[in-house]
Design an enzyme around this catalytic site. Sequence first.
Site, PDB file in Angstrom:
ATOM      1  N   HIS A 237      30.477  13.722  -6.280  1.00  0.00           N
ATOM      2  CA  HIS A 237      30.193  15.043  -6.860  1.00  0.00           C
ATOM      3  C   HIS A 237      28.850  15.084  -7.614  1.00  0.00           C
ATOM      4  O   HIS A 237      28.333  16.172  -7.876  1.00  0.00           O
ATOM      5  CB  HIS A 237      31.295  15.462  -7.828  1.00  0.00           C
ATOM      6  CG  HIS A 237      32.604  15.753  -7.162  1.00  0.00           C
ATOM      7  ND1 HIS A 237      32.703  16.604  -6.093  1.00  0.00           N
ATOM      8  CD2 HIS A 237      33.862  15.295  -7.422  1.00  0.00           C
ATOM      9  CE1 HIS A 237      33.976  16.662  -5.711  1.00  0.00           C
ATOM     10  NE2 HIS A 237      34.686  15.874  -6.492  1.00  0.00           N
ATOM     11  N   ALA A 238      28.319  13.936  -7.984  1.00  0.00           N
ATOM     12  CA  ALA A 238      27.099  13.909  -8.799  1.00  0.00           C
ATOM     13  C   ALA A 238      25.919  14.458  -8.011  1.00  0.00           C
ATOM     14  O   ALA A 238      25.584  13.957  -6.938  1.00  0.00           O
ATOM     15  CB  ALA A 238      26.812  12.487  -9.266  1.00  0.00           C
TER      16      ALA A 238
END
Length: 830
Positions: A237-238
Amino acid sequence: MPSATMMDANGTDVHMDGEDHPMQDANGYVALSAANLNTGPESNSASADYEAGFETDSDEEDDDDEYVKDILIEQRDRRILPTGVCYDDRMKLHANADWSPDKHHPEDPQRIEAIFNTFKRAGLVFNGPDAELRKLYETNPTKYMWRIDCRKATRAEVTAVHTESQFDWAEALKDKSTDELRELTRQMDQGRASLYVGGMTFEAALLSAGGAIETCINVVEGNVKNAFAVIRPPGHHAEFDESMGFCIFNNVPVATKVCRSRFPDTCRKVLILDWDVHHGNGVQNIFYSDPNVLYISLHVYNNGQFYPGQPENDKVPDGGIDNVGRDEGVGKNVNIGWHDQGMGNGEYMAAFQQIVMPIAKEFCPDLVVISAGFDAADGDELGGCFVTPTCYAHMTHMLMSLANGKVAVCLEGGYNLHAISASALEVARTLMGEPPPQFEIPKINKQAAQVLKQVQSRHAPYWECMRPGVVDVQDQMMHGGQRLQDVFRLAQRQQLSDRFGMTPLYLSKNDLHKKMENQVLVTRDFSSSSRLMIIIHDPPEFRGQPDPIDSRIEPHNSFMTDPVPRYIDWSINQGFAVMDINVPHYEAKSDDFDATVPRQDAETLQANIRDLMIYLWDNFIQIMPAREIFLMGVGDAYLGVKVLLINRGMSSAVATYSEAGPANSKSCSLSKDCKDRISGILNFVTGVLRPIKSDTDPQLSSWYKDNSLVLVDSAHACWSDQALVKKVSKRRFGSVTKSDVSGLANMMDFHLPDVEAWIMQRVGEITLSKRSVASPNMAGVSGGGYGGSPAPSMGSLGGGRSMGVPQQHMGPQQGFQHQPPGGYSGPGPY
């Protein structure tokens, strides 16, 4: 190893309950790394990037290391290589700063420990004495997973993917006080950010990224045949400039960038397969324009409502199917976004067989990296899906057929400790060479099948393997193409006109006229007959045999099956006027160029059919003179029966209109309760079996039970167990009977004699009822509907009922409209 205690940056004691030292296990098992093996031409130049690989206390251990290195080189040449595993206890130091006796955050430090301990208990990781190592290396090098050293990623490696400011933000966490970390967590651990931080978060994040790097390097170099990185915090998700979604740095892109930079000839193209239940927005956006990284994600999308949802910047793509990449990377981003939670083995195996593997084979990667989140696993509360460990094994096995078997598995999400451990174990066993267990693949969810067809259609321009069977709708429309549902209805209209003299009923309500033009046909005696058959049906079934070479569907190999005309023919021969209502599965739009448009959902279908049935009842049916009205619902369209009964089953409402004859005129009262006019209801059901009940009409369910015959497909799910059979016997489902056959066409053909007998028996009862009426010149309908015995079932067509009806039928309403061009209009709006 006894429980260890370490100090975080703020002097807080942090207990370590794991059994493994990051560099060397409890028995002195030496871990592997690309640096200490020194087997590739790049190894020496890269060694400065690595921390010390392992502890050595004697020359004997150095000799063992050299021996192991020689064995590995030899085994690599013989292509007999072990599976690697990367694990480091220090990654458990990333923990919520807000210590409390409450249950930990779902991204629990125990996640990686649970997986690694499961590997140990299953005998996948060596725990024996050092003396056995030499013999194992020589005789059975693939018996155990070989430990890969975990190191910290360097600033240069991380910032090849992330911004310098993001790296600085994460690094600054180690200098913050506990109170500052708690406040930061309170602010960030909500919404789309969904992140917690602690004093050792930066340390753990570097180890997680470094573990992914070392795992991938060892696979690319050929030191191991494949590998599993048991790492945390997760990464997918980063974003390149933002940590979010439990993720600090995006591990897989960092590792991918390092490998492609270090091995430009042997690791040029990389496939990243993400089976985490959440879309890997960070991985997607980092490689969105890269033609040499194929990102395929299987995730719950739910129209953008499932995490990570819609980005605040609407120019940033989300996990929708239509987001396929940009510029040179167009087509290299494949989002298989499920419509909802609840997906399982059938859906995931279908996705692999129909989309993932064909595209992956055409891409032909040099390395496969699995972003292995196990939150789609059966038992994970956040994911809400039902993928079993066996299914994960089969997906892994398919991916091992790519890139000469060079597969690196990097842990992402998964929050049920038992589910992630069992799933990871099956993946590891498959990597080590065990065949996946045999299992039966269940049927796929229909909406999920539609999702896969949409993905295929969307990617047909970019992948040869996706093109068979996909139609370029826009191109067809440009050349005067028509959707076959319109062609079929025009053919039906012509056929029914030629055989029975039926014409379209003009619908003066503008929106209905546009939606339902040519969909409602009536016989010429519609306005005068004493008997009326209303048939509400799905479009005819279409079957075409695609050409095995180019998937072309030839007209001479295609067939339209429509059993409705047989019922129309029989009805006309018995003196019935007929109203034929065709309910399209889809409302065509001029700007819709999707080749895989799904049918209307249940909510849209109900709204459309409700408007139509109420309009037809209010403006035509209820003011017709017919006193023997039968409704027949066929397929999904039988919903029309339900909405009519619920919305016009009002016994207290009475309408008045004038009847004009050649010599006189009189007023007539007519009940607006449709039950007073309907003699019987027949339904053919293959899909949803719908209950009919009303809060305003408590008698409706009983009336429906007594006056209906509901024939249900022999293969319908309601017959699958006795509990469901008992449920559908309740009165609100009608008089339900199991058919002996399956499929609408088969059912309608098979049961035609039964339906004829059922209808004529009820017609006979009405005739007897007429003769018993005391006053044949009644002005209106008496009573509140049929009150006799229940409707006869198949094989037992007995029973009786009584109802007061006038012997002389009321004539049509005065003031009929003239027939407009192309169809019969009937009476004007009521």
